[in-house]
Design a protein around this motif. Structure first.
Motif, short mmCIF file in Angstrom:
data_model
loop_
_atom_site.label_atom_id
_atom_site.label_comp_id
_atom_site.label_asym_id
_atom_site.label_seq_id
_atom_site.Cartn_x
_atom_site.Cartn_y
_atom_site.Cartn_z
N VAL A 31 0.84 -1.20 0.00
CA VAL A 31 0.00 0.00 0.00
C VAL A 31 0.88 1.25 0.00
O VAL A 31 0.63 2.21 -0.74
CB VAL A 31 -0.95 0.00 1.21
CG1 VAL A 31 -1.67 1.34 1.33
CG2 VAL A 31 -1.96 -1.13 1.09
N GLY A 32 1.93 1.24 0.83
CA GLY A 32 2.86 2.36 0.83
C GLY A 32 3.56 2.51 -0.50
O GLY A 32 3.76 3.63 -1.00
N ARG A 33 3.94 1.39 -1.10
CA ARG A 33 4.59 1.44 -2.42
C ARG A 33 3.64 1.99 -3.48
O ARG A 33 4.05 2.79 -4.34
CB ARG A 33 5.06 0.03 -2.79
CG ARG A 33 5.61 -0.07 -4.20
CD ARG A 33 5.91 -1.50 -4.58
NE ARG A 33 6.09 -1.62 -6.02
CZ ARG A 33 6.27 -2.77 -6.66
NH1 ARG A 33 6.34 -3.91 -5.97
NH2 ARG A 33 6.42 -2.80 -7.97
N PHE A 34 2.39 1.58 -3.43
CA PHE A 34 1.39 2.06 -4.38
C PHE A 34 1.24 3.58 -4.28
O PHE A 34 1.23 4.29 -5.30
CB PHE A 34 0.05 1.37 -4.12
CG PHE A 34 -1.11 1.96 -4.87
CD1 PHE A 34 -1.26 1.72 -6.23
CD2 PHE A 34 -2.03 2.75 -4.22
CE1 PHE A 34 -2.33 2.26 -6.93
CE2 PHE A 34 -3.10 3.30 -4.91
CZ PHE A 34 -3.25 3.05 -6.27
N VAL A 44 2.93 2.28 -14.04
CA VAL A 44 3.10 0.84 -14.24
C VAL A 44 3.48 0.17 -12.92
O VAL A 44 2.92 -0.88 -12.55
CB VAL A 44 4.17 0.57 -15.31
CG1 VAL A 44 4.42 -0.94 -15.44
CG2 VAL A 44 3.73 1.14 -16.65
N ALA A 45 4.40 0.78 -12.20
CA ALA A 45 4.80 0.23 -10.90
C ALA A 45 3.65 0.30 -9.91
O ALA A 45 3.45 -0.63 -9.10
CB ALA A 45 6.01 0.98 -10.37
N ALA A 46 2.88 1.37 -9.96
CA ALA A 46 1.71 1.49 -9.07
C ALA A 46 0.68 0.42 -9.39
O ALA A 46 0.06 -0.16 -8.48
CB ALA A 46 1.10 2.88 -9.20
N GLY A 47 0.49 0.13 -10.67
CA GLY A 47 -0.44 -0.94 -11.04
C GLY A 47 0.03 -2.30 -10.56
O GLY A 47 -0.79 -3.13 -10.14
N ALA A 48 1.34 -2.53 -10.59
CA ALA A 48 1.88 -3.80 -10.09
C ALA A 48 1.65 -3.93 -8.59
O ALA A 48 1.26 -5.00 -8.10
CB ALA A 48 3.37 -3.88 -10.40
N ALA A 49 1.88 -2.84 -7.85
CA ALA A 49 1.64 -2.88 -6.41
C ALA A 49 0.17 -3.12 -6.10
O ALA A 49 -0.18 -3.88 -5.20
CB ALA A 49 2.11 -1.57 -5.77
N LEU A 50 -0.71 -2.48 -6.86
CA LEU A 50 -2.14 -2.68 -6.66
C LEU A 50 -2.55 -4.11 -6.99
O LEU A 50 -3.42 -4.69 -6.32
CB LEU A 50 -2.92 -1.68 -7.53
CG LEU A 50 -4.43 -1.61 -7.29
CD1 LEU A 50 -4.71 -1.15 -5.86
CD2 LEU A 50 -5.08 -0.66 -8.29
#
Length: 276
Positions: A31-34, A44-50
């Motif tokens: 969640v913090g990474r997102f 793209v990285a936010a989508g991976a975290a989600l």
């Protein structure tokens, strides 16, 4: 069982970090990474975290769905299938990582989805088993409960064992009940086993690389086999439907010697008369 699965949770979390650079046994970090990726516009990285958060949710949902299912006559059988699903996810990680484990972040995030789903299944299963008392894939709640119970024991000890051997003190806020040492013992064991699994997973992950996940997969599969074996001795659950309870109550209240005829109203029984 809690200690056994805590060992596996720590192992998978630590070994996964060695292999793919992500902690997968809890949601908080993702969640913090997102949020960080959204702020820095790395969509793209936010989508991976989600997706990893969704995988953990999906694993928890699937395990609970299996336990709640009416397909299994006995509860241990449902637990066994949930554990078997977790074991298959860990084995699938090994199979895919053997061909696709690269330093590329997107590839590693795709592999992390399998571990997140597996840990979600385990966390959901143990939560249902323990009545929301025990968690085996992360230590935040466990360490919090350990601190609470330790503080309660310290206060109880100071009230009932004052310094100098004097009389117990009377507190204006007395404890309603004596703290249970078993809770402290359980939480301490979970912390110890999770930490031991993390150390073991880190060391073996460096040595065995992607094949390291075969070890927790086999361990979880062994737990599933044990659940299947114990299911044979488990009693069948009673049907909770109202109509089933009514039929059961009628059978339990029926006099065995007289049978169904004794349940007839008196005037119908007299009209029928004795049979020849």
């Amino acid at each position: 069982l809690a200690a056994y699965l805590a060992l596996i949770g720590g192992f998978v979390n630590s070994a996964g970090f060695v292999l793919i650079g992500s902690f997968t046994s809890h949601v908080t970090g993702n969640v913090g990474r997102f949020a960080t990726d959204i702020e820095s516009q790395q969509l793209v990285a936010a989508g991976a975290a989600l997706t990893m958060i969704g995988a953990f949710f999906g694993g928890a949902f699937l395990a609970s769905l299996i336990v709640e299912s009416e397909l299994f006559e006995r509860t241990p059988t449902a637990y066994g299938f949930a554990l078997l699903g977790e074991a298959l996810l860990l084995a699938a990680f090994t199979l895919l990582a053997a061909y696709h484990l690269t330093p590329h972040a997107l590839t590693q995030d795709k592999l992390a989805i399998l571990l997140c789903a597996a840990m979600g299944m385990q966390n959901s299963l143990v939560t249902r088993l323990s009545g929301a008392v025990v968690r085996t894939t992360h230590l935040t709640g466990v360490v919090t409960d350990l601190g609470i119970e330790t503080a309660r024991w310290m206060r109880w000890w100071r009230v009932h064992h004052p310094r100098g051997g004097g009389q117990p003190t009377i507190s204006s806020h007395p404890l309603r009940e004596r703290p249970v040492i078993a809770k402290i013992r359980l939480h301490a064991i979970i912390v110890t086993m999770f930490t031991s699994g993390a150390l073991l997973g880190s060391a073996l992950g460096i040595w065995l690389r992607e094949h390291v996940m075969l070890l927790p997969s086999a361990a979880v599969a062994a737990g599933a086999s044990y659940a299947f074996m114990t299911a044979r001795q488990a009693p069948l659950p009673r049907d909770p439907r109202p109509e089933a309870r009514g039929l059961r109550l009628e059978r339990e209240c029926r006099p065995p010697a007289l049978g169904a005829r004794a349940l007839r109203p008196p005037h119908l029984a007299q009209a029928a008369g004795p049979r020849a």
